[in-house]
Design a protein around this motif. Sequence first.
Motif, PDB file in Angstrom:
ATOM      1  N   LEU A   3       0.842  -1.130  -0.038  1.00  0.00           N
ATOM      2  CA  LEU A   3      -0.087   0.140   0.125  1.00  0.00           C
ATOM      3  C   LEU A   3       0.741   1.162   0.183  1.00  0.00           C
ATOM      4  O   LEU A   3       1.865   1.268   0.708  1.00  0.00           O
ATOM      5  CB  LEU A   3      -0.822   0.007   1.151  1.00  0.00           C
ATOM      6  N   PRO A   4       0.449   2.096  -0.755  1.00  0.00           N
ATOM      7  CA  PRO A   4       1.312   3.311  -0.820  1.00  0.00           C
ATOM      8  C   PRO A   4       1.083   4.194   0.583  1.00  0.00           C
ATOM      9  O   PRO A   4       0.046   4.125   1.113  1.00  0.00           O
ATOM     10  CB  PRO A   4       0.755   4.372  -1.977  1.00  0.00           C
ATOM     11  N   THR A   5       2.315   4.920   0.793  1.00  0.00           N
ATOM     12  CA  THR A   5       2.062   5.849   2.077  1.00  0.00           C
ATOM     13  C   THR A   5       1.223   6.967   1.662  1.00  0.00           C
ATOM     14  O   THR A   5       0.878   6.976   0.493  1.00  0.00           O
ATOM     15  CB  THR A   5       3.539   6.099   2.431  1.00  0.00           C
ATOM     16  N   LEU A   6       0.649   7.674   2.489  1.00  0.00           N
ATOM     17  CA  LEU A   6      -0.205   8.536   2.457  1.00  0.00           C
ATOM     18  C   LEU A   6       0.466   9.948   1.340  1.00  0.00           C
ATOM     19  O   LEU A   6      -0.084  10.289   0.773  1.00  0.00           O
ATOM     20  CB  LEU A   6      -0.553   9.352   3.844  1.00  0.00           C
ATOM     21  N   ALA A   7       1.778  10.022   1.752  1.00  0.00           N
ATOM     22  CA  ALA A   7       2.725  10.925   1.052  1.00  0.00           C
ATOM     23  C   ALA A   7       2.636  10.733  -0.460  1.00  0.00           C
ATOM     24  O   ALA A   7       2.432  11.349  -1.306  1.00  0.00           O
ATOM     25  CB  ALA A   7       3.867  10.975   1.698  1.00  0.00           C
ATOM     26  N   GLN A   8       2.871   9.326  -0.461  1.00  0.00           N
ATOM     27  CA  GLN A   8       2.908   8.693  -2.026  1.00  0.00           C
ATOM     28  C   GLN A   8       1.433   8.817  -2.941  1.00  0.00           C
ATOM     29  O   GLN A   8       1.631   9.544  -4.010  1.00  0.00           O
ATOM     30  CB  GLN A   8       3.381   7.285  -2.041  1.00  0.00           C
ATOM     31  N   ALA A   9       0.596   8.590  -1.730  1.00  0.00           N
ATOM     32  CA  ALA A   9      -0.674   8.866  -2.599  1.00  0.00           C
ATOM     33  C   ALA A   9      -1.022  10.079  -2.938  1.00  0.00           C
ATOM     34  O   ALA A   9      -1.808  10.562  -3.979  1.00  0.00           O
ATOM     35  CB  ALA A   9      -1.860   8.222  -1.651  1.00  0.00           C
ATOM     36  N   ALA A  10      -0.740  11.202  -2.141  1.00  0.00           N
ATOM     37  CA  ALA A  10      -0.827  12.555  -2.342  1.00  0.00           C
ATOM     38  C   ALA A  10      -0.268  12.887  -3.654  1.00  0.00           C
ATOM     39  O   ALA A  10      -0.480  13.799  -4.433  1.00  0.00           O
ATOM     40  CB  ALA A  10      -0.493  13.211  -1.280  1.00  0.00           C
ATOM     41  N   THR A  11       0.997  12.305  -3.764  1.00  0.00           N
ATOM     42  CA  THR A  11       2.125  12.723  -4.772  1.00  0.00           C
ATOM     43  C   THR A  11       1.207  12.375  -6.133  1.00  0.00           C
ATOM     44  O   THR A  11       1.281  13.086  -7.137  1.00  0.00           O
ATOM     45  CB  THR A  11       3.242  12.056  -4.723  1.00  0.00           C
ATOM     46  N   GLN A  12       0.716  11.161  -5.874  1.00  0.00           N
ATOM     47  CA  GLN A  12       0.025  10.367  -7.316  1.00  0.00           C
ATOM     48  C   GLN A  12      -1.200  11.390  -7.417  1.00  0.00           C
ATOM     49  O   GLN A  12      -1.373  11.522  -8.939  1.00  0.00           O
ATOM     50  CB  GLN A  12      -0.200   8.922  -6.949  1.00  0.00           C
ATOM     51  N   ALA A  13      -1.803  11.406  -6.694  1.00  0.00           N
ATOM     52  CA  ALA A  13      -3.098  12.388  -6.861  1.00  0.00           C
ATOM     53  C   ALA A  13      -2.782  13.716  -7.367  1.00  0.00           C
ATOM     54  O   ALA A  13      -3.668  14.060  -8.693  1.00  0.00           O
ATOM     55  CB  ALA A  13      -3.825  12.531  -5.365  1.00  0.00           C
ATOM     56  N   SER A  14      -1.732  14.219  -7.123  1.00  0.00           N
ATOM     57  CA  SER A  14      -1.198  15.702  -7.753  1.00  0.00           C
ATOM     58  C   SER A  14      -0.945  15.309  -8.839  1.00  0.00           C
ATOM     59  O   SER A  14      -0.998  16.409 -10.024  1.00  0.00           O
ATOM     60  CB  SER A  14      -0.020  16.063  -6.781  1.00  0.00           C
ATOM     61  N   GLN A  15      -0.143  14.194  -9.385  1.00  0.00           N
ATOM     62  CA  GLN A  15       0.404  14.055 -10.614  1.00  0.00           C
ATOM     63  C   GLN A  15      -0.861  13.699 -11.750  1.00  0.00           C
ATOM     64  O   GLN A  15      -0.648  14.191 -12.764  1.00  0.00           O
ATOM     65  CB  GLN A  15       1.243  12.852 -10.743  1.00  0.00           C
ATOM     66  N   ILE A  16      -1.775  12.958 -11.260  1.00  0.00           N
ATOM     67  CA  ILE A  16      -3.094  12.708 -11.839  1.00  0.00           C
ATOM     68  C   ILE A  16      -3.802  14.104 -12.281  1.00  0.00           C
ATOM     69  O   ILE A  16      -4.299  14.201 -13.393  1.00  0.00           O
ATOM     70  CB  ILE A  16      -4.185  11.518 -11.108  1.00  0.00           C
ATOM     71  N   ALA A  17      -3.760  14.903 -11.122  1.00  0.00           N
ATOM     72  CA  ALA A  17      -4.564  16.219 -11.302  1.00  0.00           C
ATOM     73  C   ALA A  17      -3.860  17.096 -12.395  1.00  0.00           C
ATOM     74  O   ALA A  17      -4.490  17.769 -12.944  1.00  0.00           O
ATOM     75  CB  ALA A  17      -4.487  16.746  -9.838  1.00  0.00           C
ATOM     76  N   THR A  18      -2.464  17.121 -12.580  1.00  0.00           N
ATOM     77  CA  THR A  18      -1.687  17.807 -13.542  1.00  0.00           C
ATOM     78  C   THR A  18      -1.873  16.903 -14.938  1.00  0.00           C
ATOM     79  O   THR A  18      -2.067  17.703 -15.693  1.00  0.00           O
ATOM     80  CB  THR A  18      -0.263  17.807 -13.041  1.00  0.00           C
ATOM     81  N   ALA A  19      -1.921  15.785 -14.763  1.00  0.00           N
ATOM     82  CA  ALA A  19      -1.918  15.099 -16.103  1.00  0.00           C
ATOM     83  C   ALA A  19      -3.336  15.006 -16.982  1.00  0.00           C
ATOM     84  O   ALA A  19      -3.372  15.160 -18.208  1.00  0.00           O
ATOM     85  CB  ALA A  19      -1.525  13.598 -15.749  1.00  0.00           C
ATOM     86  N   VAL A  20      -4.391  15.198 -15.942  1.00  0.00           N
ATOM     87  CA  VAL A  20      -5.537  14.853 -16.788  1.00  0.00           C
ATOM     88  C   VAL A  20      -5.895  16.278 -17.636  1.00  0.00           C
ATOM     89  O   VAL A  20      -6.187  16.106 -18.815  1.00  0.00           O
ATOM     90  CB  VAL A  20      -6.604  14.799 -15.659  1.00  0.00           C
TER      91      VAL A  20
END
Lengths: 177, 110
Positions: B48-65
Amino acid sequence: MKKKLSSLMFILVAGILAFSLSAYSPAPAVNQLNGVQVTRTPLAQAVNTQLALSLQRENNWLMRENLHLTQANQAITKIQNLIDKAQAAGYDVTALNSALATFTSEIATAQGTYSQAAAILSTPAGFSGGQVTDAQVAHQTLASARDQLQQTHLTLVNASLSLRTALLNWRVQNNIK
Amino acid sequence: MKRRSTITILLVTVALALVLSACGRANLNRRGVNNSAPPQSQPTSQMLPTLAQAATQASQIATAVPQVEAAATTAATASTEITNDVDAASQQIDALINDLNTTDTMSDFK
């Protein structure tokens, strides 16, 4: 005595009639052509009229071919614009580039024969002010200009048909609606 | 009488042991692997990703979309422009061909 007078009157009337007929008979027009005296008959006048008319038609044709060359150059610009955009969008434009290069070359050839026709018709030998001065030379002038115009025309037709086919094929191959 | 009670206690003990054994086997499949147990090679906490990793991924997705959406819009616009350009070029060539076909080429000239 009366019979003699009647004979004299008849001879006199016949003489007057013969004189008047000779006075109104159409005298053939005489003209100097290349140092040779020729008789200008109605047939020759009709030929000259046709030659003068042909000169007008060739001048019209020349103007039309000039218009066609302008249209062909506009097509070159449009196809080049299309190639630039399609290439930027990732399309394969190799076939289109090749077709345009061929078309451009053929238009240059057509421009060459057009210029020759234009040179002939700018000062048409055998004509002066649109009227025939030398029928044989005038005919030769028209035949030479017509050959160049025909060559221009055929080159333009072949080039345009080839370009249209290439563009259609490219459109189908790239599924462009 | 005392022997009888001892036997009863033994039987109850054995029965209890059997029941407990049966309950333990319920989590095992026929090959003896416990499916409900997490894989032993990688602990669940590491998968499972850590909370920080999940936040980073969410940020990347938000930028990529928006970038993907913009790219899709650009591609659609480019496609429309290309279609328009093909139409324009085709019409130009067709007009030229039609004009050539209606030109007096003096075929009657002798």
